[in-house]
Design an enzyme around this catalytic site. Structure first.
Site, PDB file in Angstrom:
ATOM      1  N   SER A   7      38.686  44.908  30.233  1.00  0.00           N
ATOM      2  CA  SER A   7      39.454  43.788  30.788  1.00  0.00           C
ATOM      3  C   SER A   7      38.474  42.955  31.604  1.00  0.00           C
ATOM      4  CB  SER A   7      40.614  44.299  31.651  1.00  0.00           C
ATOM      5  OG  SER A   7      40.140  45.206  32.620  1.00  0.00           O
ATOM      6  N   GLU A   9      37.742  39.813  34.684  1.00  0.00           N
ATOM      7  CA  GLU A   9      38.207  38.960  35.790  1.00  0.00           C
ATOM      8  C   GLU A   9      37.512  37.599  35.719  1.00  0.00           C
ATOM      9  OE1 GLU A   9      38.460  40.219  40.176  1.00  0.00           O
ATOM     10  OE2 GLU A   9      36.937  38.630  40.201  1.00  0.00           O
ATOM     11  N   ASP A 101      41.319  38.688  52.510  1.00  0.00           N
ATOM     12  CA  ASP A 101      40.439  38.679  53.685  1.00  0.00           C
ATOM     13  C   ASP A 101      40.882  37.599  54.663  1.00  0.00           C
ATOM     14  OD1 ASP A 101      38.603  40.738  53.187  1.00  0.00           O
ATOM     15  OD2 ASP A 101      37.628  39.512  51.658  1.00  0.00           O
ATOM     16  N   PHE A 210      26.496  40.019  48.728  1.00  0.00           N
ATOM     17  CA  PHE A 210      27.929  40.248  48.524  1.00  0.00           C
ATOM     18  C   PHE A 210      28.257  41.722  48.792  1.00  0.00           C
ATOM     19  CE2 PHE A 210      31.541  40.263  45.218  1.00  0.00           C
ATOM     20  CZ  PHE A 210      32.465  39.852  46.171  1.00  0.00           C
ATOM     21  N   HIS A 259      36.782  47.383  33.873  1.00  0.00           N
ATOM     22  CA  HIS A 259      37.192  46.031  34.272  1.00  0.00           C
ATOM     23  C   HIS A 259      35.955  45.265  34.742  1.00  0.00           C
ATOM     24  CE1 HIS A 259      39.971  42.961  35.697  1.00  0.00           C
ATOM     25  NE2 HIS A 259      39.370  42.949  36.867  1.00  0.00           N
TER      26      HIS A 259
END
Ligand code: FAD
Length: 288
Positions: A7, A9, A101, A210, A259
């Site tokens: 899958s 994103e 966040d 990140f 994913h």
């Protein structure tokens, strides 16, 4: 080993150029027959309308199973559930439900007056509509706000008990991190599927920054490997190899679905999928 289910994103485009990039990404990755694709919801709720439009357009035009991300940030309960209603109206029946966040300038999430206080409240309300399959976030390296690893897993269980049926993890760099987390979840009585979130490393400096913000542990060997590869101009090769090996290790440990955080850049994800045996499903009629 069987090829895994995959899958993907995406994030919603904020310019015409970015729209074309997302379109290209979808063209490259959709032949890999993803179980679902998901569209993020900008930090601080900043892309609310863009997410809604991207989700509706993808759902209508791509034939893919689309999941919309939704957060509790900067919106009342009524507004958040209003957006969910719009997703349902557009035919979208899957949501990734998140607390989100804190918006820029705030160091902790604080609900607006009349807003959901946390992700469990959001999940309960979405679940009560009966309209959605709900996925939630999970944190193999532990969420930076968690009091302890066990508290983090207990909170994940609370999210699943509130009506979510699956979790997607934050990215991580070593398969053992995922296996330890999966074992701890089983020990805590979690039976829902936990999908490992895979971040192909497009740019090591950006990924490392990140990771620091997310509390994702950065192994020294990985940092050293990218330092050398960058010097020798072969970061792309290293990124493909490292991501493929991570996925392969996960599959070796019984994982059958992955994913990918594509960042709307399809090439690396596509190459890794191909290496894992996920190849385009082409209608034979179109080939003849
Ligand atoms: P929660 O799981 O609700 O909370 C985070 C952690 O804080 C918990 O793991 C727990 O340890 C602790 N905690 C919080 N509340 C409590 C409580 N009441 N009691 C005990 N412990 C508590 N962000 C976006 O803005 N847009 C997106 O589209 C987006 N997509 C994401 C997709 C995935 C798969 C993941 C993993 C993250 C995504 N994020 C997104 C980032 C996410 O919003 C942040 O990680 C955020 O800080 C936590 O959201 P959550 O729903 O996972 O929080």
């Amino acid at each position: 080993m069987n090829a895994p289910q995959v899958s993907f994103e995406f994030f919603p485009p904020q310019s015409l150029e970015a729209s074309f990039r997302l379109w290209d990404t979808v063209q490259v990755l959709s032949p890999l027959d993803p179980t679902f694709v998901s569209v993020t919801y900008g930090a601080g709720g900043t892309t609310r309308d863009l997410t809604r439009d991207a989700v509706a357009t993808l759902h209508k035009s791509s034939g893919l199973n689309v999941a919309a991300h939704l957060t509790c940030v900067n919106a009342t309960r009524e507004e958040t559930l209003g957006i969910a209603k719009e997703f349902a109206k557009a035919g979208v029946r899957e949501i990734v439900a998140l607390r989100g966040d804190a918006p820029k300038g705030q160091d902790r999430f604080t609900p607006v007056e009349g807003g959901f206080a946390n992700s469990v409240e959001l999940i309960e309300a979405l679940s009560a509509t009966g309209d959605f399959k709900i996925r939630v976030g999970a944190y193999p390296d532990r969420h930076p706000e968690a009091e302890s690893t066990q508290a983090d897993i207990d909170w994940l269980k609370a999210k699943l008990d509130a009506g979510a049926s699956e979790a997607i993890t934050q990215f991580f760099f070593e398969a053992d991190t995922f296996f330890r987390f999966r074992d701890a979840c089983v020990k805590a009585g979690i039976t829902a599927p936990i999908l490992p979130g895979i971040l192909p490393i497009e740019n090591w400096k950006g990924t490392r920054n990140f990771a620091k913000r997310c509390g994702t542990e950065i192994p020294q060997w990985l940092n050293d490997a990218f330092k050398t590869a960058e010097r020798d101009g072969r970061s792309d090769l290293l990124a493909t190899a490292i991501c493929t090996e991570l996925c392969s290790d996960l599959m070796g440990g019984g994982v059958d679905a992955l994913h990918f955080y594509t960042l709307n850049r399809p090439e690396l994800t596509r190459d890794v999928c191909h290496a894992l045996g996920v190849t385009p499903k082409i209608d034979l009629q179109n080939v003849a």
